[in-house]
Design a protein around this motif. Sequence first.
Motif, PDB file in Angstrom:
ATOM      1  N   ILE A  73       0.839  -1.196   0.000  1.00 44.94           N
ATOM      2  CA  ILE A  73       0.000   0.000   0.000  1.00 44.94           C
ATOM      3  C   ILE A  73       0.873   1.245   0.000  1.00 44.94           C
ATOM      4  CG2 ILE A  73      -1.678   1.307   1.351  1.00 44.94           C
ATOM      5  CD1 ILE A  73      -2.905  -1.295   2.228  1.00 44.94           C
ATOM      6  N   SER A  74       1.951   1.196   0.753  1.00 45.06           N
ATOM      7  CA  SER A  74       2.929   2.280   0.731  1.00 45.06           C
ATOM      8  C   SER A  74       4.244   1.759   1.278  1.00 45.06           C
ATOM      9  CB  SER A  74       2.443   3.485   1.566  1.00 45.06           C
ATOM     10  OG  SER A  74       2.308   3.115   2.927  1.00 45.06           O
ATOM     11  N   VAL A  75       5.337   2.329   0.789  1.00 47.92           N
ATOM     12  CA  VAL A  75       6.681   2.014   1.271  1.00 47.92           C
ATOM     13  C   VAL A  75       7.194   3.253   1.996  1.00 47.92           C
ATOM     14  CG1 VAL A  75       9.020   1.374   0.621  1.00 47.92           C
ATOM     15  CG2 VAL A  75       7.082   0.398  -0.613  1.00 47.92           C
ATOM     16  N   VAL A  76       7.459   3.108   3.281  1.00 42.61           N
ATOM     17  CA  VAL A  76       7.830   4.255   4.103  1.00 42.61           C
ATOM     18  C   VAL A  76       9.247   4.054   4.639  1.00 42.61           C
ATOM     19  CG1 VAL A  76       5.494   4.866   4.751  1.00 42.61           C
ATOM     20  CG2 VAL A  76       6.710   3.165   6.083  1.00 42.61           C
ATOM     21  N   PRO A  77      10.027   5.117   4.742  1.00 47.62           N
ATOM     22  CA  PRO A  77      11.373   4.995   5.304  1.00 47.62           C
ATOM     23  C   PRO A  77      11.364   5.157   6.819  1.00 47.62           C
ATOM     24  CG  PRO A  77      11.083   7.185   4.393  1.00 47.62           C
ATOM     25  CD  PRO A  77       9.788   6.459   4.160  1.00 47.62           C
ATOM     26  N   ALA A  78      12.226   4.410   7.477  1.00 50.72           N
ATOM     27  CA  ALA A  78      12.497   4.632   8.902  1.00 50.72           C
ATOM     28  C   ALA A  78      13.701   5.564   8.972  1.00 50.72           C
ATOM     29  CB  ALA A  78      12.776   3.310   9.612  1.00 50.72           C
ATOM     30  N   ARG A  79      13.518   6.766   9.498  1.00 46.08           N
ATOM     31  CA  ARG A  79      14.544   7.808   9.430  1.00 46.08           C
ATOM     32  C   ARG A  79      15.226   8.018  10.783  1.00 46.08           C
ATOM     33  NH1 ARG A  79      14.252  10.728   4.748  1.00 46.08           N
ATOM     34  NH2 ARG A  79      12.358  10.487   3.502  1.00 46.08           N
ATOM     35  N   PRO A  96       8.204   2.577  11.439  1.00 48.11           N
ATOM     36  CA  PRO A  96       7.047   3.465  11.338  1.00 48.11           C
ATOM     37  C   PRO A  96       5.715   2.738  11.267  1.00 48.11           C
ATOM     38  CG  PRO A  96       8.181   3.330   9.234  1.00 48.11           C
ATOM     39  CD  PRO A  96       9.025   2.571  10.206  1.00 48.11           C
ATOM     40  N   ASP A  97       5.736   1.438  10.849  1.00 48.56           N
ATOM     41  CA  ASP A  97       4.479   0.695  10.711  1.00 48.56           C
ATOM     42  C   ASP A  97       4.792  -0.795  10.629  1.00 48.56           C
ATOM     43  OD1 ASP A  97       1.817   0.149  10.524  1.00 48.56           O
ATOM     44  OD2 ASP A  97       1.447   1.327   8.717  1.00 48.56           O
ATOM     45  N   ASP A  98       3.743  -1.614  10.739  1.00 45.05           N
ATOM     46  CA  ASP A  98       3.913  -3.050  10.558  1.00 45.05           C
ATOM     47  C   ASP A  98       4.235  -3.338   9.092  1.00 45.05           C
ATOM     48  OD1 ASP A  98       3.146  -3.252  13.177  1.00 45.05           O
ATOM     49  OD2 ASP A  98       1.070  -3.791  12.740  1.00 45.05           O
ATOM     50  N   GLY A  99       5.145  -4.258   8.854  1.00 49.47           N
ATOM     51  CA  GLY A  99       5.487  -4.603   7.482  1.00 49.47           C
ATOM     52  C   GLY A  99       6.775  -5.397   7.407  1.00 49.47           C
ATOM     53  N   ARG A 100       7.407  -5.330   6.240  1.00 47.56           N
ATOM     54  CA  ARG A 100       8.651  -6.050   6.000  1.00 47.56           C
ATOM     55  C   ARG A 100       9.716  -5.084   5.508  1.00 47.56           C
ATOM     56  NH1 ARG A 100       7.707 -11.103   2.193  1.00 47.56           N
ATOM     57  NH2 ARG A 100       9.858 -11.470   2.807  1.00 47.56           N
ATOM     58  N   VAL A 101      10.950  -5.349   5.924  1.00 48.58           N
ATOM     59  CA  VAL A 101      12.073  -4.507   5.516  1.00 48.58           C
ATOM     60  C   VAL A 101      12.427  -4.827   4.071  1.00 48.58           C
ATOM     61  CG1 VAL A 101      14.478  -3.924   5.950  1.00 48.58           C
ATOM     62  CG2 VAL A 101      12.944  -4.384   7.876  1.00 48.58           C
ATOM     63  N   LEU A 102      12.373  -3.819   3.219  1.00 52.15           N
ATOM     64  CA  LEU A 102      12.708  -4.010   1.804  1.00 52.15           C
ATOM     65  C   LEU A 102      14.196  -3.796   1.547  1.00 52.15           C
ATOM     66  CD1 LEU A 102       9.792  -2.357  -0.202  1.00 52.15           C
ATOM     67  CD2 LEU A 102      10.139  -4.756   0.356  1.00 52.15           C
ATOM     68  N   VAL A 145      16.296   2.372   6.862  1.00 51.08           N
ATOM     69  CA  VAL A 145      15.754   1.255   6.084  1.00 51.08           C
ATOM     70  C   VAL A 145      14.427   1.710   5.487  1.00 51.08           C
ATOM     71  CG1 VAL A 145      16.831  -0.517   7.548  1.00 51.08           C
ATOM     72  CG2 VAL A 145      14.503   0.241   8.036  1.00 51.08           C
ATOM     73  N   THR A 146      13.959   0.971   4.482  1.00 51.05           N
ATOM     74  CA  THR A 146      12.622   1.196   3.940  1.00 51.05           C
ATOM     75  C   THR A 146      11.749   0.007   4.310  1.00 51.05           C
ATOM     76  OG1 THR A 146      13.286   0.241   1.814  1.00 51.05           O
ATOM     77  CG2 THR A 146      13.374   2.630   2.028  1.00 51.05           C
ATOM     78  N   VAL A 147      10.519   0.310   4.723  1.00 48.57           N
ATOM     79  CA  VAL A 147       9.594  -0.714   5.205  1.00 48.57           C
ATOM     80  C   VAL A 147       8.353  -0.704   4.320  1.00 48.57           C
ATOM     81  CG1 VAL A 147       8.185  -1.499   7.146  1.00 48.57           C
ATOM     82  CG2 VAL A 147      10.436  -0.473   7.567  1.00 48.57           C
ATOM     83  N   ALA A 148       8.006  -1.881   3.781  1.00 48.50           N
ATOM     84  CA  ALA A 148       6.764  -2.032   3.025  1.00 48.50           C
ATOM     85  C   ALA A 148       5.653  -2.383   3.997  1.00 48.50           C
ATOM     86  CB  ALA A 148       6.898  -3.128   1.964  1.00 48.50           C
ATOM     87  N   GLN A 149       4.577  -1.628   3.956  1.00 49.37           N
ATOM     88  CA  GLN A 149       3.477  -1.885   4.878  1.00 49.37           C
ATOM     89  C   GLN A 149       2.938  -3.296   4.684  1.00 49.37           C
ATOM     90  OE1 GLN A 149       0.734   1.437   4.288  1.00 49.37           O
ATOM     91  NE2 GLN A 149       1.330   2.235   6.277  1.00 49.37           N
ATOM     92  N   GLN A 150       2.384  -3.824   5.750  1.00 50.93           N
ATOM     93  CA  GLN A 150       2.034  -5.241   5.800  1.00 50.93           C
ATOM     94  C   GLN A 150       0.959  -5.616   4.785  1.00 50.93           C
ATOM     95  OE1 GLN A 150       1.027  -6.424   9.744  1.00 50.93           O
ATOM     96  NE2 GLN A 150       0.544  -8.519   9.208  1.00 50.93           N
ATOM     97  N   HIS A 151       0.041  -4.727   4.504  1.00 50.18           N
ATOM     98  CA  HIS A 151      -1.078  -5.055   3.634  1.00 50.18           C
ATOM     99  C   HIS A 151      -0.681  -4.810   2.173  1.00 50.18           C
ATOM    100  CE1 HIS A 151      -3.500  -5.394   7.221  1.00 50.18           C
ATOM    101  NE2 HIS A 151      -3.126  -4.172   7.578  1.00 50.18           N
TER     102      HIS A 151
END
Length: 332
Positions: free
Chosen positions: A48-54, A164-170, A187-193
Amino acid sequence: MNLRDLMGGAVAAILIGAAGASAAEPTLTVAERNVADEKAVFATVESISVVPARARIGGTVISLKVREGDSVSRGQEIATIGDDKLTLQMNSLDAQIQALQAQASQAQIDYDRTSGLVERGTLPRTKLDEARTALNVAENNLRAKTAERSVVQQQFKEGQVLAPDDGRVLKKMITVGSVVLQGDPIVTVAQQHYKLRLRVPERHARFLKQGDRIRVDGAEAGDAAAKFGTIDLVYPQIEDGRVVADATVPGLGQYFVGDRLRVWISSGERPAFVIPSRFIKTEFGIDTVQLGAPGKTIAVPVQRGREHPTPDMPDGLEILSGLRNGDKLVQP
């Protein structure tokens, strides 16, 4: 009913159970019905979105606790950033606080002594006002320096990089020992959904609309049964001759982001015979069905088409010829 009449049956209809018969019943009645004319297109699994952990502070990466592909939850510590200047500032503030505490204690002693002398008339009341002012100044300086220490202590806590959210590290952007600045992605995290992003040829655009059902082959999902989903959004812009749409399909968590899947979408309606595959018997390369009633059946050859599963008929199979409306099928 003779064999010639059976072979001359219409090519279009769908099998449904008489009075809503369930899949476990041994007999079914054929009834004509329109079904979706499915076309195969490719879709990619997208988050749904890929968010960075900063990083919230600048400094040196002391530890990194995840790697590509790891699952993370909201608020989980991903990395730790350290800054030697913060330790020096903390030590300096601790020393200043100790000095201010001593000043505040001495100011309190002076105030108490002056208060007693003023009560006995030895000193004028102006001396008591001066002592009270000195005590207030010392206490306020101590509170200000304590608050300044809390700011530095909070900066220590902000050295923890949190998911920043539940998901997997890309992808991870740094290694242990890297120097980062405030706001740098760690790192960048892909949201779980996950969603499926379809790219459909523009000639099928007029058939594509929100709420349409799509089907993913069981082989694509690594499962025996097909998966079904729903189109959530059809983008209004055509890109490279294709219409882009997003669809939700339950159970996409085991896929890789960017994985390509073959998806069946509806491009209109057409009549077709679809029956459960358990009603077909194959002998010597010939497919037959049993017509009649239990104990009184005849074998009728049919021509099978491609698989056509539906949510209420997971083993659906299209029949091109050999059946017509009203035929009674008996499970062999």
